[in-house]
Design an enzyme around this catalytic site. Structure first.
Site, PDB file in Angstrom:
ATOM      1  CG  ASP A  11       7.577  45.445  37.209  1.00  0.00           C
ATOM      2  OD1 ASP A  11       6.611  46.091  36.779  1.00  0.00           O
ATOM      3  OD2 ASP A  11       8.757  45.737  36.943  1.00  0.00           O
ATOM      4  CG  HIS A 203      13.673  46.174  37.010  1.00  0.00           C
ATOM      5  ND1 HIS A 203      12.905  45.533  37.965  1.00  0.00           N
ATOM      6  CD2 HIS A 203      12.770  46.706  36.132  1.00  0.00           C
ATOM      7  CE1 HIS A 203      11.616  45.671  37.672  1.00  0.00           C
ATOM      8  NE2 HIS A 203      11.511  46.382  36.565  1.00  0.00           N
ATOM      9  CG  HIS A 205      10.111  46.574  31.888  1.00  0.00           C
ATOM     10  ND1 HIS A 205       8.899  45.998  32.165  1.00  0.00           N
ATOM     11  CD2 HIS A 205      10.556  47.083  33.063  1.00  0.00           C
ATOM     12  CE1 HIS A 205       8.606  46.166  33.451  1.00  0.00           C
ATOM     13  NE2 HIS A 205       9.600  46.824  34.023  1.00  0.00           N
ATOM     14  CB  CYS A 236       5.074  50.339  34.866  1.00  0.00           C
ATOM     15  SG  CYS A 236       4.863  51.782  35.923  1.00  0.00           S
ATOM     16  CG  ASN A 245       9.406  42.830  34.727  1.00  0.00           C
ATOM     17  OD1 ASN A 245       8.224  42.765  35.008  1.00  0.00           O
ATOM     18  ND2 ASN A 245      10.206  43.756  35.211  1.00  0.00           N
TER      19      ASN A 245
HETATM   20 ZN    ZN Z   1       9.647  47.276  36.096  1.00  0.00          ZN
END
Ligand code: ZN
Length: 294
Positions: A11, A203, A205, A236, A245
């Site tokens: 990522d 997860h 960001h 992304c 992230n």
């Molecule tokens: Zn991500």
């Protein structure tokens, strides 16, 4: 004790303009392992024309040390991704779909249902071939194109991937739209639907500055597995303004200050973050590597 899934090599790097050599990716992953990270998303098996930074997925896995105590994950969005993954030593398939059609059509060129059908087959065949499977649900806290994503849609997608054979689910806030109250509410819905035994990961960001607040909300709701990215690298290519992230060493520092074990060496993680920043030739988002450990 919490478990970190380091996603920087995937990522993190996939949104960087500077093309990172295979050698440097392998060096980064080896540094992370020696810093105590045991679960790493090392690459993705996606179209190299769309995400050139991940074109060397097979080569990265070929060059990684064979470690019984480390789990190497690779992201797949499709059955063709599975076919590539099966030709490598990747341990876990990170089987990924968005939960909003608007986002998934851009990211995977499929509706959510089309992805779930295809990924069900991929999970079954991947497990048959000896791989582990983790279901990752993007836009679980909101979609930049469609707005709110009903929690029922997220639950339904999770149910489908669990039925296929995934041993865990990760809820991804792909574009940093979540807030702590929402995180608690979504997790409560998951526990109500699947019980306490479900291995749930988060997860986040840091797009709107709420990455660590959301992480803490998840922790307080009982979640013990968190994705993060060394030095706060990440984004992304299909998510407008999706900056990094949650930063690994900043998150470790928060848990460390709270007396919660992560199994990692914070001082060494900062060194790895600084090394990466120098290589990337641009300032990275991590705070602790600038401020130092208090
Ligand atoms: Zn991500």
């Amino acid at each position: 004790m919490i478990e970190i899934c380091e996603v920087g090599p995937r990522d993190g790097l996939q949104n960087e303009k500077k093309l990172v050599s295979t050698e440097t990716k392998v060096e980064l992953i080896q540094k992370l392992i020696s810093n105590g990270i045991k679960n790493i998303e090392v690459t993705s098996f996606v179209n190299p024309k769309v995400v050139p930074q991940m074109a060397d997925a097979e080569e990265v896995l070929n060059r990684l040390p064979n470690r019984e105590d480390v789990r190497y994950g690779g992201l797949i969005l499709s059955y063709s991704g599975l076919e590539r993954a099966l030709r490598t030593s990747v341990d876990f398939l990170h089987v990924t779909t968005a939960t909003s059609d608007a986002f998934n059509l851009k990211n995977a060129k499929r509706t959510v249902n089309q992805s779930l059908d295809e990924l069900t087959r991929a999970v079954q065949d991947g497990i048959q071939a000896g791989k582990g499977a983790s279901g990752v649900l993007g836009t679980a806290f909101g979609c930049p194109y469609a707005g709110d994503v009903p929690v029922d849609d997220v639950l339904r997608a999770a149910e489908s991937l669990l039925k296929a054979g995934c041993s865990e689910i990760t809820l991804a806030d792909t574009t940093g739209m979540a807030n702590p109250a929402q995180v608690k509410s979504v997790i409560a819905s998951f526990i109500a639907a699947f019980g306490d035994d479900l291995s749930l990961g988060l997860h986040f960001h840091n797009t709107r500055g709420l990455g660590l607040a959301n992480t803490l909300a998840g922790y307080e709701s009982g979640v013990r597995r968190f994705d993060s990215s060394i030095a706060g690298l990440g984004g992304c290519p299909f998510a407008p303004k999706a900056v990094g992230n949650v930063c690994t060493e900043d998150m470790v520092n928060m848990f460390y200050g709270m007396g919660i074990q992560t199994g990692t060496d914070l001082a060494q993680l900062i060194e790895t973050a600084k090394w990466l920043e120098e290589y990337m030739e641009r300032p990275l988002d991590g705070m602790l590597m600038k401020a130092g450990i208090a």
